[in-house]
Design an enzyme around this catalytic site. Structure first.
Site, short mmCIF file in Angstrom:
data_model
loop_
_atom_site.label_atom_id
_atom_site.label_comp_id
_atom_site.label_asym_id
_atom_site.label_seq_id
_atom_site.Cartn_x
_atom_site.Cartn_y
_atom_site.Cartn_z
N ASN A 8 -88.64 -30.20 31.42
CA ASN A 8 -87.89 -30.12 30.16
C ASN A 8 -88.81 -29.43 29.16
O ASN A 8 -89.69 -30.05 28.58
CB ASN A 8 -87.51 -31.53 29.69
CG ASN A 8 -86.62 -31.53 28.46
OD1 ASN A 8 -86.47 -30.51 27.79
ND2 ASN A 8 -86.05 -32.67 28.15
N ASP A 148 -76.94 -28.88 28.94
CA ASP A 148 -76.56 -29.80 27.88
C ASP A 148 -75.10 -29.63 27.48
O ASP A 148 -74.51 -30.53 26.88
CB ASP A 148 -77.45 -29.58 26.65
CG ASP A 148 -78.66 -30.50 26.65
OD1 ASP A 148 -78.57 -31.60 27.20
OD2 ASP A 148 -79.70 -30.12 26.07
N HIS A 206 -77.20 -39.72 19.53
CA HIS A 206 -78.47 -39.20 20.03
C HIS A 206 -79.24 -38.70 18.81
O HIS A 206 -79.02 -37.59 18.33
CB HIS A 206 -78.22 -38.06 21.02
CG HIS A 206 -79.47 -37.46 21.59
ND1 HIS A 206 -79.89 -37.71 22.88
CD2 HIS A 206 -80.39 -36.61 21.05
CE1 HIS A 206 -81.02 -37.05 23.11
NE2 HIS A 206 -81.34 -36.38 22.01
N GLY A 208 -82.69 -37.75 17.26
CA GLY A 208 -84.07 -37.37 17.45
C GLY A 208 -84.37 -36.19 16.55
O GLY A 208 -83.73 -36.01 15.51
N SER A 209 -85.35 -35.36 16.91
CA SER A 209 -85.61 -34.16 16.12
C SER A 209 -84.39 -33.24 16.15
O SER A 209 -84.09 -32.54 15.19
CB SER A 209 -86.84 -33.43 16.64
OG SER A 209 -86.67 -33.08 18.01
N MET A 282 -89.11 -38.05 10.97
CA MET A 282 -88.51 -39.19 10.28
C MET A 282 -89.53 -40.30 10.04
O MET A 282 -89.47 -41.00 9.01
CB MET A 282 -87.32 -39.72 11.08
CG MET A 282 -86.59 -40.87 10.43
SD MET A 282 -85.79 -40.44 8.86
CE MET A 282 -84.30 -39.60 9.47
N GLU A 377 -83.02 -38.32 30.32
CA GLU A 377 -82.50 -37.02 30.74
C GLU A 377 -83.17 -36.55 32.04
O GLU A 377 -82.51 -35.92 32.89
CB GLU A 377 -82.73 -36.01 29.62
CG GLU A 377 -81.89 -36.28 28.38
CD GLU A 377 -82.38 -35.51 27.16
OE1 GLU A 377 -81.61 -34.70 26.64
OE2 GLU A 377 -83.53 -35.74 26.74
#
Length: 392
Positions: A8, A148, A206, A208-209, A282, A377
């Site tokens: 990934n 995706d 989902h 995340g960044s 975050m 994933e």
């Protein structure tokens, strides 16, 4: 041991895992990550039993980009013994209109995927780089691309289309949706641990960044917040999320910005980073007392609540809400604030359970169940890769 390698690849990190192929199924053997590419690179890896295999800080000048990171990973993987590599599985963000399921990679497939790079410039080139490298150094090892976008491809055309002339849809201008590998894993995991929830109306966040949400009915994608590209929907680390197209026209015509400058703005200088002027992380924003950090967080939570309402409308109600990915799995403050925005739907947060990181964080009498579920994933990619090589 016969094994699969799952890769990934992103712009600032490279995740790779080794799965053993056993009679009973897949067994994770190695989990590795090279992050901080070009800034503070570090290669970390652990074995299945938690034993640390490597934890090495690298010189930033030696790992300035993904190609060099791939070389570092290749050299370290070559030191491992006992694995007979049978296939390599890859996360590929954009499958375009052509690929609705995982596919064995051949040269023609790779060329087609490269043609989608403008649709996912932050991800697609990085996803394809390790495929090319493996073709050169391991030409006899089959490779599989998992997309995706594929999980969302079963939706109706009127859901996928934009209100543009039909010819654009036929040319591939449509709402693809993303994070599908993550959503597919969560849908399957729900069937295992909470089958009654899986059969109902579920929103998976989902966060995340990169961030998006998906409405599931009976485990299938009904609607999602991202569209043609991974810029759409929720505000993200460096991407703005939903944006009036007129803003782009204004930037091009009235501000005199070039298309490349606008692309750089939207992919690299917007989102939490742009709103706060501090960081795209975050965790850093939550730890800051700067009012700009609070402003960025307020906007993020507001958009989560709005989009959750849209998805609940698409489902005709809501039975469960699932938090996943980096922020969703690990940030109790963000989960609490997003849950507040779901109160009108009947969600009641259990603050103690939320702070403790429990898997169910709603009160016993909550009409909407609130779950926290780690995504995987890499395991999903490994499963698809194994299925394809066994079917050859």
């Amino acid at each position: 041991m016969e094994a699969l390698l799952v890769i990934n690849a992103g712009s600032s990190s490279l995740k790779f895992q080794i799965f053993g192929i056993a009679t009973a199924g897949l067994e994770r053997q190695v989990r590795a990550k090279l992050d901080g590419i070009a800034t503070q690179p570090r290669l970390k890896a652990t074995a299945a039993d938690g034993t640390e295999l490597i934890n090495r800080r690298l010189d930033a000048t030696a790992v300035p980009d993904l190609p060099e990171a791939l070389s570092v990973a290749r050299d370290w993987l070559a030191t491992l013994r006992g694995f007979d590599l049978r296939a390599i599985g890859h996360r590929v963000v954009h499958g375009g209109p052509d690929y609705v399921r995982p596919v064995l990679i051949e040269t023609t497939v790779l060329d087609r995927l490269a043609s989608y790079q403008d649709l996912a410039p932050l991800h697609q080139p990085n996803n394809l780089a390790p495929i090319r490298l493996a073709m050169d150094i391991k030409p006899d090892v089959p490779q599989v691309a998992c997309f995706d976008t594929a999980f969302h491809r079963g939706r109706t055309e009127h859901t996928d289309c934009y209100a543009l002339p039909r010819t654009f849809y036929e040319q591939g201008v449509r709402r693809y949706g993303f994070h599908g590998i993550s959503y597919e894993y969560i849908a399957g995991r729900l069937r295992e641990v909470a089958p009654e929830v899986a059969r109902g109306r579920v929103i998976v966040a989902h966060l995340g960044s990169g961030a998006s949400m998906c409405a599931l009915k009976d485990g299938r994608s009904v609607e999602t917040t991202m569209g043609f590209t991974a810029l759409d929907g929720l505000p993200m680390g460096t991407r703005p999320g939903q944006l009036d197209p007129g803003v782009v026209l204004h930037l091009l015509t009235d501000q005199g910005m070039s298309a490349q400058a606008v692309s750089d703005l939207l992919y690299h200088r917007s989102g939490l980073k742009g709103l706060s002027g501090i960081s795209n992380d975050m965790r850093e924003l939550l730890g800051s007392d700067d009012p700009r950090a609070s402003f960025a967080i307020d906007h993020f939570v507001h958009r989560c609540a709005l989009d959750a309402g849209m998805l609940a409308a698409a489902l005709g109600g809501l039975d469960a809400f699932v938090f996943t990915a980096g922020i969703g799995e690990n940030s109790a403050p963000i989960r609490a604030r997003v849950s507040e925005g779901l109160a009108w739907l009947g969600a009641e947060l259990d603050p103690a359970a939320n702070d403790a990181g429990a898997s169910v964080i709603s009160k016993a009498g909550s009409r909407v169940a609130l779950h926290v579920m780690p995504t995987d994933e890499e395991l999903m990619i490994a499963r698809h890769t194994l299925a394809i090589i066994r079917a050859r």
